[in-house]
Design a protein around this motif. Structure first.
Motif, PDB file in Angstrom:
ATOM      1  N   UNK A   7       0.837  -1.208   0.000  1.00  0.00           N
ATOM      2  CA  UNK A   7       0.000   0.000   0.000  1.00  0.00           C
ATOM      3  C   UNK A   7       0.873   1.259   0.000  1.00  0.00           C
ATOM      4  N   UNK A   8       1.958   1.259   0.780  1.00  0.00           N
ATOM      5  CA  UNK A   8       2.876   2.404   0.812  1.00  0.00           C
ATOM      6  C   UNK A   8       3.537   2.604  -0.548  1.00  0.00           C
ATOM      7  N   UNK A   9       3.988   1.525  -1.174  1.00  0.00           N
ATOM      8  CA  UNK A   9       4.625   1.617  -2.496  1.00  0.00           C
ATOM      9  C   UNK A   9       3.637   2.131  -3.538  1.00  0.00           C
ATOM     10  N   UNK A  10       2.397   1.693  -3.499  1.00  0.00           N
ATOM     11  CA  UNK A  10       1.393   2.159  -4.456  1.00  0.00           C
ATOM     12  C   UNK A  10       1.106   3.644  -4.256  1.00  0.00           C
ATOM     13  N   UNK A  11       1.032   4.094  -3.012  1.00  0.00           N
ATOM     14  CA  UNK A  11       0.786   5.515  -2.739  1.00  0.00           C
ATOM     15  C   UNK A  11       1.955   6.372  -3.224  1.00  0.00           C
ATOM     16  N   UNK A  12       3.174   5.929  -2.992  1.00  0.00           N
ATOM     17  CA  UNK A  12       4.356   6.681  -3.454  1.00  0.00           C
ATOM     18  C   UNK A  12       4.402   6.738  -4.982  1.00  0.00           C
ATOM     19  N   UNK A  13       4.077   5.640  -5.646  1.00  0.00           N
ATOM     20  CA  UNK A  13       4.059   5.628  -7.105  1.00  0.00           C
ATOM     21  C   UNK A  13       3.021   6.603  -7.645  1.00  0.00           C
ATOM     22  N   UNK A  14       1.883   6.701  -6.985  1.00  0.00           N
ATOM     23  CA  UNK A  14       0.843   7.640  -7.421  1.00  0.00           C
ATOM     24  C   UNK A  14       1.314   9.088  -7.258  1.00  0.00           C
ATOM     25  N   UNK A  15       1.996   9.392  -6.157  1.00  0.00           N
ATOM     26  CA  UNK A  15       2.511  10.749  -5.935  1.00  0.00           C
ATOM     27  C   UNK A  15       3.568  11.104  -6.985  1.00  0.00           C
ATOM     28  N   UNK A  16       4.477  10.199  -7.262  1.00  0.00           N
ATOM     29  CA  UNK A  16       5.530  10.445  -8.259  1.00  0.00           C
ATOM     30  C   UNK A  16       4.928  10.616  -9.650  1.00  0.00           C
ATOM     31  N   UNK A  17       3.948   9.798  -9.998  1.00  0.00           N
ATOM     32  CA  UNK A  17       3.296   9.928 -11.313  1.00  0.00           C
ATOM     33  C   UNK A  17       2.577  11.263 -11.433  1.00  0.00           C
ATOM     34  N   UNK A  18       1.901  11.690 -10.370  1.00  0.00           N
ATOM     35  CA  UNK A  18       1.196  12.980 -10.402  1.00  0.00           C
ATOM     36  C   UNK A  18       2.195  14.130 -10.539  1.00  0.00           C
ATOM     37  N   UNK A  19       3.330  14.036  -9.851  1.00  0.00           N
ATOM     38  CA  UNK A  19       4.356  15.090  -9.952  1.00  0.00           C
ATOM     39  C   UNK A  19       4.920  15.153 -11.369  1.00  0.00           C
ATOM     40  N   UNK A  20       5.078  14.004 -12.010  1.00  0.00           N
ATOM     41  CA  UNK A  20       5.577  13.973 -13.383  1.00  0.00           C
ATOM     42  C   UNK A  20       4.614  14.612 -14.368  1.00  0.00           C
TER      43      UNK A  20
END
Length: 192
Positions: free
Chosen positions: A21-34
């Motif tokens: 769940x933590x990895x999925x949340x971090x991936x979503x934040x990084x994708x949104x920043x990109x």
């Protein structure tokens, strides 16, 4: 072993589901920043691509590579050593200021400083010569900010001074006032 008076905190025990769940949340934040990156065309570092709006049409700054400069190079090419753009006369159209000298294999040829505007045709045109190469000056610390052109002029007090080592220095600015570029000078410390 001493027992804790606090109850057992089961939620502090990590399990693989927590890490996933933590990895999925971090991936979503990084994708949104990109996806929310600034437009590279709007970068302030691309000063030679300055544009202004005039009416409904975008106006780009004149390109000094396409200009014809009043510079005698004895059959050699000229070099645009430095350039900067800005609205110098308050008409909401950017002008380009170019430091230009003849291409030389060695040495430091004198420079000219020219103001370019968009001509009625495709090529930009020179509307002002701020420093003429006949003055035998080199240019450093060149910038355009808030409608003011600033530069440091390097020159020679006599023909006896070696051309490698200018012995005079003058800090100057030009600003558009009353239909002309008005020059203000301040002799730098250490100049003769």
């Amino acid at each position: 072993m001493q027992t804790s008076e606090l109850p057992d905190l089961a939620h502090t025990d990590t399990k693989p589901l927590h890490w996933l769940a933590t990895a999925a949340a971090m991936a979503a934040v990084i994708a949104a920043a990109g996806l929310l990156q600034p437009d590279p065309a709007a970068s302030a570092s691309a000063s030679h691509r300055t544009t202004a709006r005039h009416g409904t049409e975008a106006v780009t700054a004149p390109d000094p590579a396409r200009a014809v400069f009043p510079l005698e190079c004895g059959g050699q090419e000229h070099t645009v050593a430095k350039q900067a753009t800005g609205d110098l006369d308050g008409d909401d159209r950017p002008e380009t200021v170019a430091v230009v000298h003849c291409a030389a294999g060695s040495g430091t040829p004198p420079s000219g400083v020219y103001v370019l505007t968009r001509g009625s045709g495709a090529a930009p045109r020179v509307v002002a010569t701020l420093v003429d190469p006949a003055q035998q000056m080199s240019i450093s610390d060149f910038a355009v900010r808030d409608g003011i052109i600033s530069a440091t002029l390097l020159g020679y007090s006599s023909d006896a001074v070696a051309r490698c080592c200018p012995d005079q220095q003058e800090q100057v600015t030009w600003q558009w006032k009353g239909g002309a570029f008005v020059r203000t000078a301040k002799t730098a410390p250490g100049s003769v």
